[in-house]
Write an enzyme that holds these catalytic residues in place. Structure first.
Site, mmCIF file in Angstrom:
data_model
loop_
_atom_site.group_PDB
_atom_site.id
_atom_site.type_symbol
_atom_site.label_atom_id
_atom_site.label_comp_id
_atom_site.label_asym_id
_atom_site.label_seq_id
_atom_site.Cartn_x
_atom_site.Cartn_y
_atom_site.Cartn_z
ATOM 1 N N GLY A 40 1.785 1.864 10.859
ATOM 2 C CA GLY A 40 3.083 3.748 10.396
ATOM 3 C C GLY A 40 3.923 3.850 11.525
ATOM 4 O O GLY A 40 4.580 5.019 11.557
ATOM 5 N N GLU A 69 -6.021 4.083 7.343
ATOM 6 C CA GLU A 69 -6.554 5.585 7.226
ATOM 7 C C GLU A 69 -7.738 6.274 7.566
ATOM 8 O O GLU A 69 -8.271 7.130 7.560
ATOM 9 C CB GLU A 69 -5.167 6.102 6.627
ATOM 10 C CG GLU A 69 -3.927 5.966 7.525
ATOM 11 C CD GLU A 69 -2.961 5.459 6.885
ATOM 12 O OE1 GLU A 69 -3.348 5.516 5.530
ATOM 13 O OE2 GLU A 69 -1.613 5.137 7.819
ATOM 14 N N ASN A 91 0.996 -0.639 0.147
ATOM 15 C CA ASN A 91 0.093 -0.186 0.004
ATOM 16 C C ASN A 91 1.207 1.277 -0.282
ATOM 17 O O ASN A 91 1.606 1.256 0.802
ATOM 18 C CB ASN A 91 -0.886 0.192 1.011
ATOM 19 C CG ASN A 91 -1.030 1.128 1.500
ATOM 20 O OD1 ASN A 91 -2.013 2.006 0.510
ATOM 21 N ND2 ASN A 91 -2.479 1.317 2.670
ATOM 22 N N TRP A 92 1.345 1.583 -1.174
ATOM 23 C CA TRP A 92 1.994 3.224 -1.086
ATOM 24 C C TRP A 92 1.453 4.354 -0.588
ATOM 25 O O TRP A 92 2.319 5.312 -1.136
ATOM 26 C CB TRP A 92 2.062 3.647 -2.531
ATOM 27 C CG TRP A 92 2.720 2.250 -3.182
ATOM 28 C CD1 TRP A 92 3.023 1.467 -2.683
ATOM 29 C CD2 TRP A 92 3.302 2.589 -5.014
ATOM 30 N NE1 TRP A 92 3.872 0.198 -4.215
ATOM 31 C CE2 TRP A 92 4.074 1.103 -5.167
ATOM 32 C CE3 TRP A 92 3.210 3.368 -6.013
ATOM 33 C CZ2 TRP A 92 3.976 0.952 -6.861
ATOM 34 C CZ3 TRP A 92 3.572 2.669 -6.794
ATOM 35 C CH2 TRP A 92 4.011 1.792 -7.936
ATOM 36 N N LYS A 93 0.049 3.660 -0.312
ATOM 37 C CA LYS A 93 -0.437 5.313 0.495
ATOM 38 C C LYS A 93 -0.921 6.223 -0.505
ATOM 39 O O LYS A 93 -0.764 6.416 -1.695
ATOM 40 C CB LYS A 93 0.084 5.647 1.724
ATOM 41 C CG LYS A 93 0.481 4.329 2.749
ATOM 42 C CD LYS A 93 0.501 4.757 4.124
ATOM 43 C CE LYS A 93 0.278 3.480 4.731
ATOM 44 N NZ LYS A 93 0.161 3.504 6.439
ATOM 45 N N HIS A 138 -9.549 0.043 5.087
ATOM 46 C CA HIS A 138 -7.824 0.578 6.283
ATOM 47 C C HIS A 138 -7.970 1.805 7.492
ATOM 48 O O HIS A 138 -8.955 2.543 6.700
ATOM 49 C CB HIS A 138 -6.802 1.378 4.628
ATOM 50 C CG HIS A 138 -5.352 1.297 5.079
ATOM 51 N ND1 HIS A 138 -5.649 3.065 6.322
ATOM 52 C CD2 HIS A 138 -4.393 1.468 5.384
ATOM 53 C CE1 HIS A 138 -3.841 2.370 6.334
ATOM 54 N NE2 HIS A 138 -3.213 1.530 5.616
ATOM 55 N N GLU A 145 -5.260 -5.715 10.612
ATOM 56 C CA GLU A 145 -3.831 -4.347 11.234
ATOM 57 C C GLU A 145 -4.125 -3.647 11.853
ATOM 58 O O GLU A 145 -5.332 -2.264 11.949
ATOM 59 C CB GLU A 145 -4.203 -3.359 10.124
ATOM 60 C CG GLU A 145 -3.916 -3.740 8.834
ATOM 61 C CD GLU A 145 -3.592 -3.059 7.164
ATOM 62 O OE1 GLU A 145 -2.040 -2.905 7.013
ATOM 63 O OE2 GLU A 145 -4.105 -1.421 7.392
ATOM 64 N N GLY A 181 3.443 -1.902 4.315
ATOM 65 C CA GLY A 181 2.508 0.511 4.599
ATOM 66 C C GLY A 181 4.330 0.639 3.310
ATOM 67 O O GLY A 181 4.330 0.244 2.068
ATOM 68 N N GLY A 182 5.193 1.774 4.270
ATOM 69 C CA GLY A 182 5.897 2.258 4.761
ATOM 70 C C GLY A 182 6.574 1.244 3.362
ATOM 71 O O GLY A 182 7.732 1.976 2.814
ATOM 72 N N SER A 200 3.787 -1.982 9.984
ATOM 73 C CA SER A 200 4.816 -1.989 10.770
ATOM 74 C C SER A 200 5.847 -3.626 10.396
ATOM 75 O O SER A 200 6.931 -4.136 10.732
ATOM 76 C CB SER A 200 5.419 -1.599 11.539
ATOM 77 O OG SER A 200 4.794 -0.057 11.930
HETATM 78 C C1 PEP Z 1 -0.564 0.314 6.118
HETATM 79 O O1 PEP Z 1 -0.801 1.052 5.235
HETATM 80 O O2 PEP Z 1 -1.369 -0.545 5.600
HETATM 81 C C2 PEP Z 1 0.152 -0.167 6.542
HETATM 82 C C3 PEP Z 1 0.815 -1.752 7.466
HETATM 83 O O3 PEP Z 1 1.287 0.318 6.704
HETATM 84 P P1 PEP Z 1 2.983 -0.009 7.238
HETATM 85 O O4 PEP Z 1 3.407 -1.388 6.464
HETATM 86 O O5 PEP Z 1 3.484 1.364 7.280
HETATM 87 O O6 PEP Z 1 2.448 -0.225 8.356
#
Ligand code: PEP
Length: 266
Positions: A182, A105, A18-20, A103, A176, A240-241, A219
């Site tokens: 994040g 967010e 997930n590039w956000k 998600h 999640e 994500g990141g 993470s």
């Molecule tokens: C996500 O955005 O779904 C996520 C898991 O982010 P991160 O890996 O950065 O915690």
């Protein structure tokens, strides 16, 4: 059989990035190409990238000839109409592979309700798209001992929107925990396994004939992926990141490939 969900573990894992709201279109195309090259030998893992909407068409072209799937980070449930700023499943169908709905967010920054997430889930399936449904509790909800209640409520709201017999085996759910997204604070493999197994059991209590794949997200890194995938019920990761760094993302995919290999051999 797995000790957690008492179902055979999925032998095909999934790793989705997930590039956000990151990268320009040009950077995204380059990243997609790098991901496609890095993961090209992963035969037992479904790999997906989820760029911003502005990038989807260009990334779609960049991924031609690779097995990397293309996903949208969100979707609206109506097909068309006066919904300024929204993108429908009908618009994505036929060339985009999947959507991500629910998600944290979207839920916590943009105030999306559980029933809206359910409508997005159903609209995606209705248009032949795959869908990753994200669920998870906040830090306070965990501290209050409400983790299972929260994920059950989020799942039940989606189930309430279903019409007709569901193809549960095709579902992908991502557990999640909000406190792990994040933040660099990953759930321990045991914490993740406990909730993922609970999610599978909850789905089975409603739909005894199917079993979804359930990913962990929060993470996930190259350093912790293998220990998460070693858990009996964790069928991959929503990343994500780290998904913005092709090489490290490739290490996570390689860890999933190794885990799929040992499940297949078990
Ligand atoms: C996500 O955005 O779904 C996520 C898991 O982010 P991160 O890996 O950065 O915690």
């Amino acid at each position: 059989m797995t000790p957690g969900s008492e179902r055979p573990a999925a032998s095909r894992l999934m790793v989705a990035g997930n590039w956000k709201m990151n990268t320009t279109v040009e950077e995204g195309v380059a990243l997609a190409r790098a991901v496609a090259t890095t993961v090209s030998t992963a035969a037992r893992v479904d790999v997906a990238v989820l760029p911003p909407f502005t990038h989807l068409w260009a990334v779609h072209a960049a991924l031609q000839g690779s097995d990397v799937r293309l996903g949208a980070q969100d979707v609206y449930w109506k097909d068309s109409g006066a919904f300024t700023g929204e993108i429908s499943a009908a618009m994505l169908a036929g060339w985009c592979d999947l959507t991500l709905v629910g998600h944290s967010e979207r839920r916590h920054i943009f105030g999306e309700r559980d029933d809206e997430v359910g409508r997005k889930f159903v609209a995606s399936l209705a248009h032949g798209l795959g869908v990753i449904l994200a669920v998870g509790e906040t830090s306070d909800e965990r501290d209050e001992g409400n983790t299972f209640d929260v994920v059950d409520r989020q799942l039940d709201a989606v189930f309430a929107e279903l019409a007709g017999p569901p193809a549960v085996d095709a579902w992908v759910i991502a557990y999640e925990p909000v406190w792990a997204i994040g933040t660099g604070r990953t759930a321990t493999p045991e914490q993740a396994q406990e909730v993922v197994a609970h999610i599978k059991q909850h789905v089975r209590s409603r739909f005894p004939d199917g079993s979804p794949r359930v990913l962990y997200g929060g993470s996930v890194t190259a350093a912790n992926a293998a220990s998460l995938f070693a858990q009996a019920d964790i069928d991959g990761a929503l990343v994500g990141g780290v998904s913005l760094r092709a090489e490290e993302f490739g290490v996570i995919v390689a860890a999933a490939e190794a885990a799929a290999g040992s499940r297949g051999a078990a």
